[in-house]
Design a protein around this motif. Structure first.
Motif, PDB file in Angstrom:
ATOM      1  N   GLY A 114     -38.877 -12.690 -44.820  1.00 16.67           N
ATOM      2  CA  GLY A 114     -39.408 -12.354 -43.499  1.00 16.67           C
ATOM      3  C   GLY A 114     -40.421 -13.407 -43.146  1.00 16.67           C
ATOM      4  N   ALA A 115     -41.137 -13.216 -42.039  1.00 17.28           N
ATOM      5  CA  ALA A 115     -42.115 -14.225 -41.642  1.00 17.28           C
ATOM      6  C   ALA A 115     -43.118 -14.459 -42.770  1.00 17.28           C
ATOM      7  CB  ALA A 115     -42.820 -13.792 -40.380  1.00 17.28           C
ATOM      8  N   THR A 116     -43.500 -13.386 -43.480  1.00 19.40           N
ATOM      9  CA  THR A 116     -44.507 -13.522 -44.526  1.00 19.40           C
ATOM     10  C   THR A 116     -43.965 -14.234 -45.756  1.00 19.40           C
ATOM     11  OG1 THR A 116     -43.881 -11.338 -45.233  1.00 19.40           O
ATOM     12  CG2 THR A 116     -45.864 -11.499 -43.878  1.00 19.40           C
ATOM     13  N   ALA A 117     -42.655 -14.242 -45.930  1.00 18.82           N
ATOM     14  CA  ALA A 117     -42.079 -14.908 -47.095  1.00 18.82           C
ATOM     15  C   ALA A 117     -41.966 -16.403 -46.878  1.00 18.82           C
ATOM     16  CB  ALA A 117     -40.701 -14.324 -47.397  1.00 18.82           C
ATOM     17  N   CYS A 118     -42.267 -16.857 -45.667  1.00 16.23           N
ATOM     18  CA  CYS A 118     -42.144 -18.280 -45.379  1.00 16.23           C
ATOM     19  C   CYS A 118     -43.407 -19.002 -45.808  1.00 16.23           C
ATOM     20  CB  CYS A 118     -41.979 -18.509 -43.878  1.00 16.23           C
ATOM     21  SG  CYS A 118     -40.473 -17.831 -43.252  1.00 16.23           S
ATOM     22  N   SER A 119     -43.223 -20.174 -46.334  1.00 18.95           N
ATOM     23  CA  SER A 119     -44.367 -21.017 -46.629  1.00 18.95           C
ATOM     24  C   SER A 119     -44.998 -21.479 -45.319  1.00 18.95           C
ATOM     25  CB  SER A 119     -43.871 -22.238 -47.399  1.00 18.95           C
ATOM     26  OG  SER A 119     -44.740 -23.312 -47.212  1.00 18.95           O
ATOM     27  N   ASN A 120     -46.279 -21.818 -45.354  1.00 19.19           N
ATOM     28  CA  ASN A 120     -46.889 -22.349 -44.137  1.00 19.19           C
ATOM     29  C   ASN A 120     -46.629 -23.842 -43.982  1.00 19.19           C
ATOM     30  OD1 ASN A 120     -48.532 -23.623 -45.918  1.00 19.19           O
ATOM     31  ND2 ASN A 120     -50.414 -22.582 -45.302  1.00 19.19           N
ATOM     32  N   PHE A 129     -34.064 -14.044 -33.962  1.00 11.39           N
ATOM     33  CA  PHE A 129     -33.432 -15.362 -33.925  1.00 11.39           C
ATOM     34  C   PHE A 129     -34.488 -16.447 -34.135  1.00 11.39           C
ATOM     35  CE2 PHE A 129     -32.278 -19.244 -31.683  1.00 11.39           C
ATOM     36  CZ  PHE A 129     -31.010 -19.509 -32.178  1.00 11.39           C
ATOM     37  N   TYR A 130     -35.572 -16.355 -33.360  1.00 13.58           N
ATOM     38  CA  TYR A 130     -36.585 -17.417 -33.428  1.00 13.58           C
ATOM     39  C   TYR A 130     -37.468 -17.310 -34.664  1.00 13.58           C
ATOM     40  CZ  TYR A 130     -35.055 -18.785 -28.812  1.00 13.58           C
ATOM     41  OH  TYR A 130     -34.292 -19.214 -27.749  1.00 13.58           O
ATOM     42  N   GLU A 131     -37.625 -16.109 -35.213  1.00  9.08           N
ATOM     43  CA  GLU A 131     -38.387 -15.984 -36.465  1.00  9.08           C
ATOM     44  C   GLU A 131     -37.570 -16.553 -37.622  1.00  9.08           C
ATOM     45  OE1 GLU A 131     -41.562 -15.349 -36.752  1.00  9.08           O
ATOM     46  OE2 GLU A 131     -41.645 -15.068 -34.588  1.00  9.08           O
ATOM     47  N   THR A 132     -36.251 -16.347 -37.575  1.00 12.02           N
ATOM     48  CA  THR A 132     -35.395 -16.930 -38.613  1.00 12.02           C
ATOM     49  C   THR A 132     -35.419 -18.452 -38.496  1.00 12.02           C
ATOM     50  OG1 THR A 132     -34.028 -14.943 -38.514  1.00 12.02           O
ATOM     51  CG2 THR A 132     -33.073 -16.847 -39.629  1.00 12.02           C
ATOM     52  N   MET A 133     -35.426 -18.948 -37.257  1.00 13.65           N
ATOM     53  CA  MET A 133     -35.550 -20.389 -37.037  1.00 13.65           C
ATOM     54  C   MET A 133     -36.874 -20.904 -37.624  1.00 13.65           C
ATOM     55  SD  MET A 133     -35.877 -22.459 -33.443  1.00 13.65           S
ATOM     56  CE  MET A 133     -34.218 -22.205 -32.856  1.00 13.65           C
ATOM     57  N   ALA A 134     -37.956 -20.166 -37.375  1.00 13.73           N
ATOM     58  CA  ALA A 134     -39.279 -20.583 -37.874  1.00 13.73           C
ATOM     59  C   ALA A 134     -39.280 -20.620 -39.400  1.00 13.73           C
ATOM     60  CB  ALA A 134     -40.364 -19.642 -37.349  1.00 13.73           C
ATOM     61  N   CYS A 135     -38.624 -19.638 -40.013  1.00 11.25           N
ATOM     62  CA  CYS A 135     -38.519 -19.600 -41.473  1.00 11.25           C
ATOM     63  C   CYS A 135     -37.852 -20.873 -42.006  1.00 11.25           C
ATOM     64  CB  CYS A 135     -37.645 -18.420 -41.889  1.00 11.25           C
ATOM     65  SG  CYS A 135     -38.532 -17.100 -42.653  1.00 11.25           S
ATOM     66  N   GLY A 136     -36.742 -21.239 -41.427  1.00 17.27           N
ATOM     67  CA  GLY A 136     -36.021 -22.442 -41.854  1.00 17.27           C
ATOM     68  C   GLY A 136     -36.857 -23.688 -41.639  1.00 17.27           C
ATOM     69  N   ALA A 137     -37.560 -23.723 -40.515  1.00 16.22           N
ATOM     70  CA  ALA A 137     -38.389 -24.891 -40.192  1.00 16.22           C
ATOM     71  C   ALA A 137     -39.562 -24.985 -41.161  1.00 16.22           C
ATOM     72  CB  ALA A 137     -38.894 -24.800 -38.749  1.00 16.22           C
TER      73      ALA A 137
END
Ligand code: T6T
Length: 316
Positions: free
Chosen positions: A6-12, A41-49
């Protein structure tokens, strides 16, 4: 166990090491401006980015408007431009309204990459990365006409005209229906303004007007969620077939519940990651790729629980 992403699992994206730009010695700074914040959609994009930014050691900030609305996105772009990142990844919410602010970004020397949506000015966007949306619309037409036995009335519910992605999906769908399905009647496009409640309302009035409606193509997340719940409440399950674009948690539930028969899933995480790659290349004066198409997969009950279906679902 699998990490729940999720958003929290993404590195900064900041591991302290850092890729420096063409010799100035400073860490590369990128900003991603989403079409809308907090949307799968855009949170998943942010995760990948974020994951790609972390891998490359560049700094990435993510921002987006609360609604998919160019009057809310424009001031965000203006403030990002004022903050002078090296690169900007953006999903413009309108093909025309974002030309002026993005021209400012370009004039300020900010390397701009378009992710998902585009603007009408071909001089904007060193690289454009997106699903082949016209092809996605054609795939939706193929799936929906098959579901309805190639006859009857079909309706499209889209978000807003002037959004490059959904407009291309509508066009691809309409052309495919008209060209290859003489028994199917295209009854037009209704707009949800990317609002779930509005999509339900539009669906309800379309059902009142066309009680014999056979199928619906909903061109993005909120349009599909709202259209599906209206069909469910109107007792139309099994009578009206639906194909939706995107594969967020609400769409997947509707697929399991038999509200929708197929979802065209995009690869937002890959779009975000490739956006970072292109931005970093541009900042380092390395070659960029003008246009990068990413894949779409149709998810149905048949492949939903197989690896090919599971791997394309969006993050909650
Ligand atoms: O369908 C995606 C995106 O591709 C489109 O540009 C806008 O809507 C979504 O974000 C889904 O709601």
């Amino acid at each position: 166990a699998l990490l729940a992403v999720g958003a929290t699992a993404c590195s900064n994206g900041d591991d302290g090491s850092g890729t420096k730009d063409g010799g100035s010695g400073k860490k590369i700074k990128l900003t991603l401006v989403q079409g809308m914040a907090g949307e799968e959609f855009y949170e998943t994009m942010a995760c990948g980015a974020r994951a790609e930014a972390a891998r490359l050691g560049v700094d990435l900030k993510v921002q987006g408007p609360q609604k998919f609305d160019s009057t809310l996105q424009t001031p965000i772009v203006n403030s990002v431009v004022a903050s002078r990142p090296d690169g900007l990844l953006i999903a413009p919410t309108d093909t025309k309204a974002l030309i002026a602010p993005l021209t400012q970004a370009k004039a300020a020397g900010i390397k701009t990459i378009l992710v998902d949506t585009v603007v009408d000015d071909p001089n904007i966007g060193l690289s454009r990365i997106s699903t082949d949306n016209a092809k996605g619309g054609q795939a939706a037409a193929t799936a929906l006409t098959r579901e309805i036995g190639d006859k009857g009335k079909v309706l499209v519910i889209s978000s807003d005209p002037g959004v490059s992605t959904v407009d291309a999906r509508v066009q691809g769908f309409e052309q495919a229906v008209k060209a290859s399905h003489p028994g199917v009647q295209f009854v037009g496009v209704q707009y949800s303004h990317n609002d779930v409640g509005e999509a339900s309302k539009v669906m309800n009035s379309a059902l009142a007007k066309n009680p014999d409606l056979a199928g619906v193509f909903a061109t993005n997340l909120n349009s599909a969620t709202g259209a599906g719940s209206a069909l469910q409440q109107a007792g139309k399950l099994g009578k009206v077939k639906m194909i939706g674009f995107d594969a967020g948690p609400a769409q997947v539930k509707q697929l399991r519940d038999g509200v929708v028969q197929g979802l065209i899933a995009q690869l937002p995480g890959e779009i975000g990651a490739k956006g970072v790659d292109q931005a970093v290349a541009a900042v380092k004066h390395q070659p960029v790729t003008k246009s990068i198409p990413t894949d779409a997969t149709i998810v149905t009950k048949d492949n939903l629980d197989k690896p090919e279906g599971q791997k394309v679902l969006y993050k909650a």
